[in-house]
Design a protein around this motif. Structure first.
Motif, PDB file in Angstrom:
ATOM      1  N   ALA A  34       0.861  -1.179   0.000  1.00 17.74           N
ATOM      2  CA  ALA A  34       0.000   0.000   0.000  1.00 17.74           C
ATOM      3  C   ALA A  34       0.886   1.213   0.000  1.00 17.74           C
ATOM      4  N   ALA A  35       0.426   2.281  -0.652  1.00 16.51           N
ATOM      5  CA  ALA A  35       1.301   3.433  -0.878  1.00 16.51           C
ATOM      6  C   ALA A  35       1.599   4.175   0.409  1.00 16.51           C
ATOM      7  N   SER A  36       2.803   4.769   0.427  1.00 17.30           N
ATOM      8  CA  SER A  36       3.177   5.619   1.562  1.00 17.30           C
ATOM      9  C   SER A  36       2.391   6.914   1.483  1.00 17.30           C
ATOM     10  N   PRO A  37       1.837   7.395   2.594  1.00 16.44           N
ATOM     11  CA  PRO A  37       1.043   8.619   2.569  1.00 16.44           C
ATOM     12  C   PRO A  37       1.904   9.854   2.390  1.00 16.44           C
ATOM     13  N   LEU A  38       1.238  10.909   1.940  1.00 13.45           N
ATOM     14  CA  LEU A  38       1.917  12.197   1.813  1.00 13.45           C
ATOM     15  C   LEU A  38       1.994  12.874   3.161  1.00 13.45           C
ATOM     16  N   PRO A  39       3.004  13.743   3.352  1.00 10.86           N
ATOM     17  CA  PRO A  39       3.028  14.546   4.569  1.00 10.86           C
ATOM     18  C   PRO A  39       1.892  15.543   4.543  1.00 10.86           C
ATOM     19  N   ASP A  40       1.525  16.018   5.731  1.00  8.32           N
ATOM     20  CA  ASP A  40       0.368  16.915   5.825  1.00  8.32           C
ATOM     21  C   ASP A  40       0.730  18.379   5.690  1.00  8.32           C
ATOM     22  N   GLY A  41       1.952  18.689   5.300  1.00  5.53           N
ATOM     23  CA  GLY A  41       2.352  20.067   5.144  1.00  5.53           C
ATOM     24  C   GLY A  41       3.070  20.634   6.344  1.00  5.53           C
ATOM     25  N   HIS A  42       3.136  19.865   7.406  1.00  6.64           N
ATOM     26  CA  HIS A  42       3.831  20.331   8.614  1.00  6.64           C
ATOM     27  C   HIS A  42       4.896  19.337   9.027  1.00  6.64           C
ATOM     28  N   TYR A  99       9.584   2.872  -8.769  1.00  8.91           N
ATOM     29  CA  TYR A  99       9.831   3.599  -7.519  1.00  8.91           C
ATOM     30  C   TYR A  99       8.522   3.804  -6.764  1.00  8.91           C
ATOM     31  N   ALA A 100       7.451   4.132  -7.492  1.00 11.64           N
ATOM     32  CA  ALA A 100       6.164   4.341  -6.829  1.00 11.64           C
ATOM     33  C   ALA A 100       5.712   3.083  -6.103  1.00 11.64           C
ATOM     34  N   VAL A 101       5.929   1.916  -6.717  1.00 14.49           N
ATOM     35  CA  VAL A 101       5.517   0.674  -6.071  1.00 14.49           C
ATOM     36  C   VAL A 101       6.439   0.330  -4.906  1.00 14.49           C
ATOM     37  N   ALA A 102       7.732   0.689  -5.006  1.00 17.77           N
ATOM     38  CA  ALA A 102       8.632   0.472  -3.876  1.00 17.77           C
ATOM     39  C   ALA A 102       8.175   1.299  -2.674  1.00 17.77           C
ATOM     40  N   VAL A 103       7.794   2.546  -2.932  1.00 20.87           N
ATOM     41  CA  VAL A 103       7.245   3.374  -1.860  1.00 20.87           C
ATOM     42  C   VAL A 103       5.943   2.781  -1.344  1.00 20.87           C
ATOM     43  N   LEU A 104       5.174   2.208  -2.263  1.00 15.08           N
ATOM     44  CA  LEU A 104       3.927   1.532  -1.934  1.00 15.08           C
ATOM     45  C   LEU A 104       4.166   0.435  -0.900  1.00 15.08           C
ATOM     46  N   THR A 122      -1.446   4.375  -7.160  1.00 22.70           N
ATOM     47  CA  THR A 122      -0.396   3.471  -7.621  1.00 22.70           C
ATOM     48  C   THR A 122      -0.899   2.589  -8.747  1.00 22.70           C
ATOM     49  N   LEU A 123      -2.149   2.163  -8.689  1.00 26.77           N
ATOM     50  CA  LEU A 123      -2.727   1.413  -9.821  1.00 26.77           C
ATOM     51  C   LEU A 123      -2.649   2.236 -11.098  1.00 26.77           C
ATOM     52  N   ALA A 124      -3.004   3.517 -10.993  1.00 22.56           N
ATOM     53  CA  ALA A 124      -2.950   4.373 -12.178  1.00 22.56           C
ATOM     54  C   ALA A 124      -1.516   4.553 -12.661  1.00 22.56           C
TER      55      ALA A 124
END
Length: 611
Positions: A34-42, A99-104, A122-124
């Motif tokens: 499953a993909a790694s989440p993005l940071p929330d800006g902080h 790379y996206a799947v590795a982060v996944l 990631t599917l896309a």
């Protein structure tokens, strides 16, 4: 991601079977991760949290670089979908998907089911990479559009419109740079893509700048030296280098300029995207309005107040970390504010300094030993009223600042325009009369009044003497051990006299303090003094006031003056309260959580007194 055209030697005419086989293991990884989440800006993660082997900075870096990898695949699909792909195009798309799947997978290990929200993205990514390799033109463009839309929506919901615009520009920019880097004739490709490149680079610069302004970056020293400021300036400079190289690279005689433009542009887009993971500098304060902030000094969170934040003399309060007493981190030491030593003061918490501030925008440097923090200031052009400045810079300045802080911590409260020690209120005068009458009814043989010459103290002493005369209570010129003492001085003098004189003589009828002395630093040191109050510090309004102070890390500034500025009003006639040192067991919910008096509480010992 983009590479120099001069370094490319393999120019296949189309996709190859090995490229197609490379997508199969990616799909296998997709099923297990499953993909790694993005940071929330902080600087924090949204969605799943990073596993113990992933530090917060590393997890944030993975989220940003995963976003960039997806943007590369989306841009490649959009730009190369209408053209016959080359082997290098397929490799670039597959590298981004890989790379996206590795982060996944790392995100799944760290966040588990909480990271499943990123699976559609990631599917896309994988689908678009496979379609790029298979030369399915219309489906490839559709996949690119879908992936770009997913990225835009994801960043819009997490960071806002400016970030979404930045991501769309990054998708187009990386697509253009990848097309130039992978082209058989980079110069021709560069000329062909110039209009789109100009739109992408200008869009990225505008979106990054707009987001920076929303986040509080300004053209000042604090922004320029912050992490976000350095990254923003670096990214914009690299965009300028990219534009110059792009113009020069259109000439076949300067082929290396095309490669340089692609490299600089790639780094610029990466830098600007990294802004999503960096904390913004502290927001600009309101111009000419008292400032209350928390800063980090040597790993400790320390409250700082600047009042009135106007040109001229200002009182600066630097508090100790929450939980300093009785147990907790050591208080800050060797404190300076604006180069002025900040010292402890009798009857007040923390450290205090009077600092002259210039008009306009500026900064205040606060230090503790080798540690330093910078506060942004906007003092405006108009100085504060002379009476307010005189009160803040005098011996009663800490109480005045506590009143201002009481208004600051409650939204909508009006900041006091004068200091409490400047005049005696009708409520305090009535409370003092009730106190003197209480002593007279107890047949105290004498009363000694302690004042300090301030306007409020002088008026309070006169009220007390008049009330004593009215009730037949003799006055004494000094402390008599058989009589009573009434302290109507301010925090500094009152706190010192309570400890050094009244407590040492242990008067039979006790020591009574004016209502404004009901603070932790004055009465919370087991002085034995009592005070009459019209507001119960344990009641709901006072507890909400303390909760607001606690949220800003300034519970040590709890005071009757601050409570009044916060908006609480009298809840009955004056009652005598005593400071009691108590220890409430965890889970005991029968008592109010009174942090007004650290390590103790104020307890009423009389019913309402006659007024």
């Amino acid at each position: 991601m983009a590479t120099s055209a001069d370094g490319v030697t393999d120019r296949g005419a189309g996709p190859t079977r090995p490229a197609l086989r490379g997508a199969a293991p990616l799909l296998g990884l997709l099923v297990t991760g499953a993909a790694s989440p993005l940071p929330d800006g902080h600087g924090h993660l949204s969605g799943g949290e990073a596993a113990s082997f992933l530090t917060a900075p590393l997890a944030a870096a993975l989220g940003i670089t995963g976003l960039l990898a997806a943007a590369l695949v989306a841009g490649t699909a959009l730009l190369r979908g209408a053209d016959a792909p080359t082997r290098r195009t397929a490799i670039a798309a597959e590298a981004g998907a890989g790379y996206a799947v590795a982060v996944l997978a790392l995100g799944w290990l760290g966040g588990g089911a909480g990271a499943l929200a990123s699976v559609p993205r990631t599917l896309a990514v994988v689908a678009a990479a496979v379609l790029v390799a298979r030369a399915r033109r219309v489906p490839t463009v559709a996949a690119g559009v879908l992936l770009a839309g997913l990225l835009a929506v994801e960043t819009l919901l997490t960071f806002g419109p400016a970030a979404a615009g930045l991501v769309v520009s990054v998708v187009a920019g990386l697509g253009v740079l990848a097309a130039v880097a992978c082209a058989d004739d980079p110069v021709a490709e560069l000329r062909r893509r110039t209009p789109l490149a100009a739109v992408a680079l200008v869009g990225a610069a505008a979106a990054a700048a707009a987001g920076a302004v929303v986040d509080g970056l300004r053209p000042d020293a604090v922004s320029a030296t912050s992490g976000a400021g350095v990254v923003l300036v670096t990214g914009l400079l690299l965009l300028a280098v990219t534009a110059a190289g792009w113009v020069r690279g259109r000439d076949p005689a300067h082929r290396r300029a095309a490669a340089g433009a692609a490299a600089a542009g790639s780094v610029a887009l990466v830098s600007l995207t990294a802004l999503l993971a960096l904390p913004a500098p502290v927001a600009l304060p309101d111009e000419g309005r008292p400032l209350l902030r928390t800063v980090a000094l040597g790993g400790l969170t320390v409250p700082v107040a600047v009042v009135p934040q106007r040109p001229g003399p200002n009182l600066v309060f630097v508090g100790d970390p929450p939980g300093t007493a009785p147990t907790g981190p050591a208080p800050v030491t060797d404190v300076t504010a604006g180069g002025v030593p900040a010292a402890a003061r009798d009857g007040a918490p923390g450290h205090w300094a009077v600092v002259d501030l210039p008009a306009g925008a500026g900064e205040l440097v606060v230090t503790s030993g080798a540690h330093r923090a910078v506060l942004r200031l906007r003092t405006g052009a108009d100085p504060a009223p002379a009476d307010l400045v005189a009160g803040l810079t005098g011996p009663d300045g800490p109480e005045c600042l506590s009143a201002v802080v009481g208004a600051l911590v409650r939204e909508g409260a009006e900041v006091p325009a004068a200091c409490p020690a400047g005049a005696l209120t009708d409520t305090d005068a009535a409370t003092l009369r009730s106190t003197v009458r209480f002593l007279a009814d107890r047949d105290a043989p004498s009363l000694h009044v302690v004042d300090d010459g301030s306007p409020r103290s002088t008026a309070a002493a006169a009220v007390a003497r008049d009330a004593a005369a009215a009730h037949g209570l003799p006055l004494s010129d000094g402390v008599a051990t058989s009589g009573a003492v009434l302290v109507v001085a301010g925090w500094e003098t009152g706190g010192r006299r309570l400890v050094d004189e009244a407590l040492g003589l242990s008067t039979v009828f006790g020591t009574y303090a004016a209502p404004w002395l009901a603070t932790g630093p004055v009465l919370g040191r087991q002085t034995g003094a009592v005070t009459a109050l019209t507001v119960d510090p344990r009641a709901e309004p006072a507890q909400r006031y303390v909760a607001d102070l606690r949220a800003s890390g300034v519970t040590g500034l709890a005071s009757p003056a601050g409570l009044a500025a916060w908006g609480a009003t009298a809840d009955g006639g004056p009652r005598i309260f005593t400071a009691v040192q108590v220890s409430v067991m965890p889970g005991d919910h029968a008592h109010a959580t009174d942090t007004w008096l650290p390590g103790g509480t104020f307890t009423a010992v009389t019913p309402p007194l006659p007024v």
